[in-house]
Design an enzyme around this catalytic site. Sequence first.
Site, PDB file in Angstrom:
ATOM      1  N   TYR A  27       0.837  -1.205   0.000  1.00 23.77           N
ATOM      2  CA  TYR A  27       0.000   0.000   0.000  1.00 23.77           C
ATOM      3  C   TYR A  27       0.871   1.254   0.000  1.00 23.77           C
ATOM      4  O   TYR A  27       0.650   2.183  -0.787  1.00 23.77           O
ATOM      5  CB  TYR A  27      -0.932  -0.004   1.222  1.00 23.77           C
ATOM      6  CG  TYR A  27      -1.670   1.292   1.404  1.00 23.77           C
ATOM      7  CD1 TYR A  27      -2.686   1.665   0.527  1.00 23.77           C
ATOM      8  CD2 TYR A  27      -1.350   2.159   2.457  1.00 23.77           C
ATOM      9  CE1 TYR A  27      -3.360   2.880   0.687  1.00 23.77           C
ATOM     10  CE2 TYR A  27      -2.014   3.359   2.623  1.00 23.77           C
ATOM     11  CZ  TYR A  27      -3.022   3.714   1.738  1.00 23.77           C
ATOM     12  OH  TYR A  27      -3.680   4.910   1.893  1.00 23.77           O
ATOM     13  N   GLU A  49     -11.560   5.805   5.076  1.00 25.42           N
ATOM     14  CA  GLU A  49     -11.035   6.721   6.096  1.00 25.42           C
ATOM     15  C   GLU A  49     -12.070   6.934   7.199  1.00 25.42           C
ATOM     16  O   GLU A  49     -11.722   7.022   8.382  1.00 25.42           O
ATOM     17  CB  GLU A  49     -10.641   8.069   5.479  1.00 25.42           C
ATOM     18  CG  GLU A  49      -9.532   8.008   4.443  1.00 25.42           C
ATOM     19  CD  GLU A  49      -8.150   7.737   5.032  1.00 25.42           C
ATOM     20  OE1 GLU A  49      -8.040   7.616   6.269  1.00 25.42           O
ATOM     21  OE2 GLU A  49      -7.196   7.628   4.246  1.00 25.42           O
ATOM     22  N   TRP A  57      -5.073   1.938  10.546  1.00 22.69           N
ATOM     23  CA  TRP A  57      -5.266   1.837   9.100  1.00 22.69           C
ATOM     24  C   TRP A  57      -5.073   0.400   8.636  1.00 22.69           C
ATOM     25  O   TRP A  57      -5.750  -0.058   7.712  1.00 22.69           O
ATOM     26  CB  TRP A  57      -4.306   2.779   8.390  1.00 22.69           C
ATOM     27  CG  TRP A  57      -4.469   2.809   6.899  1.00 22.69           C
ATOM     28  CD1 TRP A  57      -3.526   2.546   5.966  1.00 22.69           C
ATOM     29  CD2 TRP A  57      -5.657   3.130   6.158  1.00 22.69           C
ATOM     30  NE1 TRP A  57      -4.039   2.677   4.693  1.00 22.69           N
ATOM     31  CE2 TRP A  57      -5.349   3.035   4.782  1.00 22.69           C
ATOM     32  CE3 TRP A  57      -6.959   3.489   6.528  1.00 22.69           C
ATOM     33  CZ2 TRP A  57      -6.284   3.284   3.772  1.00 22.69           C
ATOM     34  CZ3 TRP A  57      -7.895   3.738   5.523  1.00 22.69           C
ATOM     35  CH2 TRP A  57      -7.548   3.629   4.176  1.00 22.69           C
TER      36      TRP A  57
END
Length: 200
Positions: A27, A49, A57
């Site tokens: 990522y 988000e 995350w």
Amino acid sequence: MSKKELLCEPVCRCHWVASGNKLYEEYHDKEWGVPVHEDKKHFEFLILEGAQAGLSWLTILKRREGYRKAFSRFDPRKVAEYGERQVAELLADEGIIRNRLKILSAINNARHFLEVQEEYGSFDQYIWSFVGGAPIQNHWKSMKDIPAETKESIALSKDLKKRGFTFVGPTVMYAHMQATGLVNDHTVDCFRYQELLKNK
């Protein structure tokens, strides 16, 4: 071997990357900070988000495919039409974070996302106006230098809230700006920093 050495083996990465976690590394190396100009991708990150609020995350990244399936491959037009039946299905879906407020927020935001598209021609046109149409190139030496929010993310958050969006606080929107390349927040020792300078 020190943490610094681990992060720089075989290449140097931002220190937030969990060393040895391939999902996080991929990522970071391929997506984070790359300028996004596709509305569906912007919508995807708005959902992800928002879902991250209060969580890591990495927790969300591990469920990314679950979110893709649950939210109609991040098609805002389809998500905007979700009703109580779909909400009930989402609350039972183990592939996502089963938080009712976050699920309802995603549906609500889809509806307002379409309104922004209608007004500006695209959500992309709208969101990039907050940085003058080009990525902000920062020059952070370490993670502690990177702010949680900026005047741009505060302005974006305020405008989105005025339009009816939820789970779009200044910190959440700065994370969105970082992820979608509105800002280059790779630290200067990271190999991606110089690569993304080309987007100036």
